[in-house]
Design an enzyme around this catalytic site. Structure first.
Site, PDB file in Angstrom:
ATOM      1  N   HIS A   1      -9.298  10.657  12.231  1.00  0.00           N
ATOM      2  CA  HIS A   1     -10.080  10.778  10.997  1.00  0.00           C
ATOM      3  C   HIS A   1     -11.588  10.760  11.223  1.00  0.00           C
ATOM      4  CE1 HIS A   1      -9.205  10.144   6.437  1.00  0.00           C
ATOM      5  NE2 HIS A   1      -9.886  11.238   6.675  1.00  0.00           N
TER       6      HIS A   1
ATOM      7  N   ASP B   1     -12.041   3.205   6.061  1.00  0.00           N
ATOM      8  CA  ASP B   1     -12.839   4.014   6.990  1.00  0.00           C
ATOM      9  C   ASP B   1     -14.326   4.001   6.653  1.00  0.00           C
ATOM     10  OD1 ASP B   1     -10.485   4.574   8.242  1.00  0.00           O
ATOM     11  OD2 ASP B   1     -10.350   6.659   7.599  1.00  0.00           O
TER      12      ASP B   1
ATOM     13  N   HIS C   1      -6.545   3.014   4.996  1.00  0.00           N
ATOM     14  CA  HIS C   1      -7.734   2.278   5.406  1.00  0.00           C
ATOM     15  C   HIS C   1      -8.967   2.854   4.714  1.00  0.00           C
ATOM     16  CE1 HIS C   1      -4.724   2.470   8.651  1.00  0.00           C
ATOM     17  NE2 HIS C   1      -4.973   1.173   8.785  1.00  0.00           N
TER      18      HIS C   1
ATOM     19  N   ASP D   1      -1.437   8.406   7.417  1.00  0.00           N
ATOM     20  CA  ASP D   1      -1.009   7.008   7.374  1.00  0.00           C
ATOM     21  C   ASP D   1      -1.061   6.422   5.959  1.00  0.00           C
ATOM     22  OD1 ASP D   1      -3.602   5.995   6.804  1.00  0.00           O
ATOM     23  OD2 ASP D   1      -4.036   5.564   8.903  1.00  0.00           O
TER      24      ASP D   1
ATOM     25  N   HIS E   1     -13.065   6.313  14.239  1.00  0.00           N
ATOM     26  CA  HIS E   1     -12.221   6.848  13.163  1.00  0.00           C
ATOM     27  C   HIS E   1     -12.167   5.885  11.973  1.00  0.00           C
ATOM     28  CE1 HIS E   1      -8.027   4.901  14.184  1.00  0.00           C
ATOM     29  NE2 HIS E   1      -9.005   4.064  14.375  1.00  0.00           N
TER      30      HIS E   1
ATOM     31  N   GLU F   1      -4.613  12.518  11.683  1.00  0.00           N
ATOM     32  CA  GLU F   1      -3.903  11.364  12.240  1.00  0.00           C
ATOM     33  C   GLU F   1      -2.400  11.583  12.437  1.00  0.00           C
ATOM     34  OE1 GLU F   1      -5.287   8.836  13.565  1.00  0.00           O
ATOM     35  OE2 GLU F   1      -7.283   8.599  12.665  1.00  0.00           O
TER      36      GLU F   1
ATOM     37  N   ASP G   1      -5.982   7.459   2.193  1.00  0.00           N
ATOM     38  CA  ASP G   1      -5.888   6.722   3.456  1.00  0.00           C
ATOM     39  C   ASP G   1      -5.389   5.306   3.188  1.00  0.00           C
ATOM     40  OD1 ASP G   1      -6.429   5.601   6.055  1.00  0.00           O
ATOM     41  OD2 ASP G   1      -8.035   7.065   6.313  1.00  0.00           O
TER      42      ASP G   1
ATOM     43  N   ASP H   1      -5.308  11.417   5.229  1.00  0.00           N
ATOM     44  CA  ASP H   1      -4.809  10.739   6.425  1.00  0.00           C
ATOM     45  C   ASP H   1      -3.325  10.465   6.225  1.00  0.00           C
ATOM     46  OD1 ASP H   1      -4.116   8.849   8.430  1.00  0.00           O
ATOM     47  OD2 ASP H   1      -6.178   8.116   8.530  1.00  0.00           O
TER      48      ASP H   1
END
Length: 369
Positions: free
Chosen positions: A177, A204, A202, A309, A217, A352, A200, A307
């Site tokens: 990412h 980031d 996360h 994830d 990332h 990712e 995402d 992303d």
């Protein structure tokens, strides 16, 4: 029992109530998962749709002729999606994300996009310099591969800038990412009013000052917003690009946010939607709020940075930073479908995907999603 009538492009089901008897759909695959029906498509069909009445008691069908699809001013006609490969993994410590673009191509991503009435232009993989032993190091910070990441993102920013200026829809296939720093910077330079939907697990948005790992990332948003005073080697090109503002950013799907990131999100009042909001309100209401917040009049280009994830590992196991409790398959698709439904999608990242961190079946399942 499910039967498909190709001529009418409709899915017909038996043993259901009359109001659900005919559902218009562009059918690719149809599965039953966790008591939900799911279409294996990441974007909504621009031609066929449904309208739910105010009472919610009936579904009305509408079919728009293909030539009535509105094309925003920032996209050229005919609509062209330009596939940009970014086989890059240096923003995090695990190899494998560099295989993402090749896997997506082999899975037939261009064929899927053409069914959505886009032309597809193959821009190939971006060529960049891998980290070298004599690369300059950041002063006072432990950030792996700093110079290589910065320079690779610079090349990507130049690429997405030119594609956007040509009126194309750049679809950047990562890669980790960190590459979103380059893709979004270029888009903002070409289309300054672009809003960003960041999907995402996360945030980031760590800075070099607060990052627990130093992995880039986990920092792209902070550099896009200019939140850090750190002068990192390889990142000086950012001075020539516009900044992303908190008013033009929303984060969706969060469930693993570092302490420093929480403080940044609060301080800058960045719209952030965790899995708690998804559970409480449903992904439909969450996405409506996201879009109403970012572009109330639906008149701004949208960049979707996705992303994988964000999706629960049960459905997308081939990724490096798995966090349980993520999107179901239908929730994952709906996010992309709802953004596409606005007609204002102007650019996108898919990042990712890491086939080396799962078995072949898990990798195949992730790429399919």
């Amino acid at each position: 029992e499910i039967r498909c009538t190709k001529e009418k492009n409709m899915l017909r089901t038996s043993h259901v109530s009359s109001k659900w008897a005919v559902l218009p759909v562009q059918l690719r695959a149809f599965t039953r998962t966790n008591r939900r029906f799911a279409m294996m498509s990441t974007m909504c069909d621009p031609v066929i749709g449904t309208i739910l009445s105010e009472s919610g008691s009936e579904i009305k069908h509408h079919v728009n002729a293909p030539n009535t699809v509105n094309i925003p001013d920032f996209l050229s006609y005919p609509r062209t999606c330009s596939l940009v490969g970014m086989p890059f993994s240096w923003g995090q410590p695990r190899g494998g994300t560099d295989q993402g673009p090749d896997l997506l191509r082999k899975r037939g991503i261009s064929d899927f996009i053409t069914t959505l009435e886009y032309r597809v232009e193959e821009a190939g993989d971006l060529k960049f310099q891998e980290p070298q032993r004599d690369d300059p190091l950041p002063d006072g910070y432990k950030i792996p591969n700093c110079y290589a990441v910065g320079q690779a993102c610079k090349l990507l920013a130049e690429k997405t800038y030119h594609l956007a200026k040509e009126g194309k829809l750049p679809l950047v296939m990562g890669g980790d990412h960190s590459i979103a720093l380059g893709s979004i910077a270029g888009i903002l330079k070409a289309r300054p009013d672009t809003v960003v939907v960041w999907v995402d697990a996360h945030a980031d948005i760590n800075t070099p000052e607060c990052s627990p790992s130093g992995n880039l990332h986990g920092m792209p948003i902070s550099f896009l917003m200019g939140l850090s005073a750190a002068k990192l080697p390889g990142f000086d090109w950012l001075d020539d690009y516009p900044r992303l503002t908190s008013e033009n950013l929303a984060l969706v799907g969060l469930r693993d946010v570092d302490p420093g990131e929480r403080e940044i999100l609060r301080k800058h009042q960045i719209p952030s939607y965790s899995m708690y909001e998804v559970d409480k309100y449903g992904i439909g209401r969450v996405m409506e709020h996201v879009l109403k917040t970012l572009t109330p009049k639906n008149d701004k280009p949208i960049h979707l940075s996705y992303d994988i994830d964000a999706v629960d590992p049960e459905h997308a196991p081939a990724t490096g930073t798995m966090v349980r409790g993520g999107f179901t398959m239908r929730e994952a698709h709906f996010v992309a479908e709802r953004v596409a439904e606005t007609g204002m999608l102007g650019s996108m990242d898919i990042v990712e995907v890491n086939p080396l961190l799962s078995n072949p079946d898990g990798a195949d399942m992730t790429v399919e999603l």
